[in-house]
Design an enzyme around this catalytic site. Sequence first.
Site, PDB file in Angstrom:
ATOM      1  N   HIS A 205       6.180  41.583 -51.849  1.00 33.95           N
ATOM      2  CA  HIS A 205       6.810  40.775 -52.914  1.00 33.95           C
ATOM      3  C   HIS A 205       7.602  41.664 -53.864  1.00 33.95           C
ATOM      4  O   HIS A 205       7.035  42.402 -54.672  1.00 33.95           O
ATOM      5  CB  HIS A 205       5.739  40.013 -53.696  1.00 33.95           C
ATOM      6  CG  HIS A 205       6.306  39.029 -54.682  1.00 33.95           C
ATOM      7  ND1 HIS A 205       6.043  37.672 -54.623  1.00 33.95           N
ATOM      8  CD2 HIS A 205       7.126  39.192 -55.756  1.00 33.95           C
ATOM      9  CE1 HIS A 205       6.666  37.054 -55.617  1.00 33.95           C
ATOM     10  NE2 HIS A 205       7.333  37.967 -56.323  1.00 33.95           N
TER      11      HIS A 205
ATOM     12  N   HIS B 222      11.753  41.823 -55.983  1.00 37.51           N
ATOM     13  CA  HIS B 222      13.063  41.209 -56.241  1.00 37.51           C
ATOM     14  C   HIS B 222      14.099  42.325 -56.197  1.00 37.51           C
ATOM     15  O   HIS B 222      14.397  42.952 -57.222  1.00 37.51           O
ATOM     16  CB  HIS B 222      13.071  40.524 -57.610  1.00 37.51           C
ATOM     17  CG  HIS B 222      12.087  39.410 -57.730  1.00 37.51           C
ATOM     18  ND1 HIS B 222      12.461  38.085 -57.753  1.00 37.51           N
ATOM     19  CD2 HIS B 222      10.729  39.415 -57.807  1.00 37.51           C
ATOM     20  CE1 HIS B 222      11.376  37.325 -57.844  1.00 37.51           C
ATOM     21  NE2 HIS B 222      10.315  38.107 -57.887  1.00 37.51           N
TER      22      HIS B 222
ATOM     23  N   GLN C  19      15.312  30.773 -58.769  1.00 39.26           N
ATOM     24  CA  GLN C  19      14.766  31.311 -60.034  1.00 39.26           C
ATOM     25  C   GLN C  19      14.738  30.285 -61.164  1.00 39.26           C
ATOM     26  O   GLN C  19      13.821  30.254 -61.973  1.00 39.26           O
ATOM     27  CB  GLN C  19      15.624  32.516 -60.457  1.00 39.26           C
ATOM     28  CG  GLN C  19      15.348  33.073 -61.838  1.00 39.26           C
ATOM     29  CD  GLN C  19      14.499  34.330 -61.795  1.00 39.26           C
ATOM     30  OE1 GLN C  19      14.870  35.319 -61.160  1.00 39.26           O
ATOM     31  NE2 GLN C  19      13.378  34.297 -62.450  1.00 39.26           N
TER      32      GLN C  19
ATOM     33  N   HIS D  92       6.874  31.130 -55.769  1.00 42.89           N
ATOM     34  CA  HIS D  92       6.409  31.632 -57.063  1.00 42.89           C
ATOM     35  C   HIS D  92       5.585  30.499 -57.676  1.00 42.89           C
ATOM     36  O   HIS D  92       6.157  29.530 -58.188  1.00 42.89           O
ATOM     37  CB  HIS D  92       7.590  31.981 -57.971  1.00 42.89           C
ATOM     38  CG  HIS D  92       8.129  33.349 -57.735  1.00 42.89           C
ATOM     39  ND1 HIS D  92       8.715  33.717 -56.560  1.00 42.89           N
ATOM     40  CD2 HIS D  92       8.140  34.462 -58.540  1.00 42.89           C
ATOM     41  CE1 HIS D  92       9.082  34.993 -56.638  1.00 42.89           C
ATOM     42  NE2 HIS D  92       8.737  35.472 -57.814  1.00 42.89           N
TER      43      HIS D  92
ATOM     44  N   GLU E 147       3.046  30.960 -62.076  1.00 40.12           N
ATOM     45  CA  GLU E 147       3.097  32.274 -62.737  1.00 40.12           C
ATOM     46  C   GLU E 147       3.230  32.038 -64.248  1.00 40.12           C
ATOM     47  O   GLU E 147       4.300  32.218 -64.843  1.00 40.12           O
ATOM     48  CB  GLU E 147       4.271  33.118 -62.225  1.00 40.12           C
ATOM     49  CG  GLU E 147       4.198  34.552 -62.752  1.00 40.12           C
ATOM     50  CD  GLU E 147       5.424  35.388 -62.404  1.00 40.12           C
ATOM     51  OE1 GLU E 147       6.393  34.825 -61.863  1.00 40.12           O
ATOM     52  OE2 GLU E 147       5.410  36.599 -62.701  1.00 40.12           O
TER      53      GLU E 147
ATOM     54  N   ASP F 126       6.703  43.479 -57.183  1.00 39.98           N
ATOM     55  CA  ASP F 126       7.409  42.411 -57.883  1.00 39.98           C
ATOM     56  C   ASP F 126       8.731  42.865 -58.486  1.00 39.98           C
ATOM     57  O   ASP F 126       9.789  42.397 -58.089  1.00 39.98           O
ATOM     58  CB  ASP F 126       6.510  41.770 -58.954  1.00 39.98           C
ATOM     59  CG  ASP F 126       6.992  40.391 -59.387  1.00 39.98           C
ATOM     60  OD1 ASP F 126       7.864  39.833 -58.713  1.00 39.98           O
ATOM     61  OD2 ASP F 126       6.490  39.879 -60.393  1.00 39.98           O
TER      62      ASP F 126
HETATM   63 FE   FE2 Z   1       8.140  37.556 -58.337  1.00 37.83          FE
END
Ligand code: FE2
Length: 411
Positions: A55, A57, A150, A208, A211, A307
Amino acid sequence: MLFQNAFLENASTQVSFRVQDGRFSEIDPDLVPLSGEETVDLGGKLVLPPFVESHVHLDTCLTAGDPVWNMSGTLFEGIECWSKRKDKLSREDIRERVNRAVRMYAANGVQFIRTHVDVTDPKLTAMQALIELREELRDVMEIQIVAFPQEGILSYPNGKELLTEAVKMGADCVGAIPHFEFTREYSVESLNFAMELAAKYDKLVDVHCDEIDDEASRGLETLAARALEMQMFDKVTASHTTAMHSYNNAYVLRLMRLLKMSKINFVANPLVNTHLQGRVDTYPKRRGITRVKELTAEGINVSFGHDDIFDPWYPMGNGSLRDVVFMGLHVCQMMGYEDIMNSYHFITDNAAKTLHLGDRYGIAEGRPASFIVLDAKNYYDALNQNAAVLASYKEGRKIAEAIPAVRRTLF
Ligand code: FE2
């Protein structure tokens, strides 16, 4: 080529292994060199399957401080910083940063990466760049792309169309962000949409999921129920799930039954979520990490990811998953001897299972000869001493190496 004197994973005795045509052909304690065969003496070092980043980005990596630093360290200031950086986002910019990040990962023994890529962008610039890079870097790094909305699927203009377009462009996985959608109804609808899209195009799913420190954020139960009902099972992954930290135990007891039936995977991100969660608490402050110890005890597959790497949401990171494991064990209070010895599974086999690498992964006769050599005799020492990855072999070819630093005391 014959590699001699290695400790494979947690084994207590050393073995040798032979690599032919890019695959492990033999693994045995008593192998001897064939006539004229090249040999490598591993000198009793630890050999593991390659690290797997489950995981990250990559589209935002290596942008911290450009153009402004996140002074408070909060998620929301991170979003403000990123909106300023987004103005100069271009294909070339993304290509340059991802190429650097991939090399940082490779030097730290990573050979597989699942990256989320923001598709709430009418131009899908990052998606296009990552698809190119996935092909260009294939020989050294296997990259899996999650089409990640996102800013939401229902809560962003044309969110459904952009997500669908990204899947048609070649994303490997469908993402969602239910806790960010405007309403609970949107949250459920977004998950249904993402799951149906993945089923239609035969893609994996990585959401996601919850979170947030809000105990009322319950996208996870919807995701798990759909994974079960649609029989998508371990094709589905729930990332972050930090709200589970705040759920009451009675609810978790009921939820755990569904999670086990659903067979979905979990990814925790201990560095970033320790940094970002609990920000609206006074004291006591919640840690905000999902229940890794309890999920693992129930036989549910959990891996760890970085992440963010040096971006507006997380100001550190050098491509080393060791730091992820180190933080994860602390914050999840998994510091027993066996916990520590076995903790490499969070960034190897468990992560490989999430990525559906199948028999392309792992140290076994007949499989691709992809492995790493660490400057330690077992993973306890490797973790504690932050051991260098001395070599990384991908399908029998060395793609990275390190010369460990020498430190002397002068007294
Ligand atoms: Fe993430």
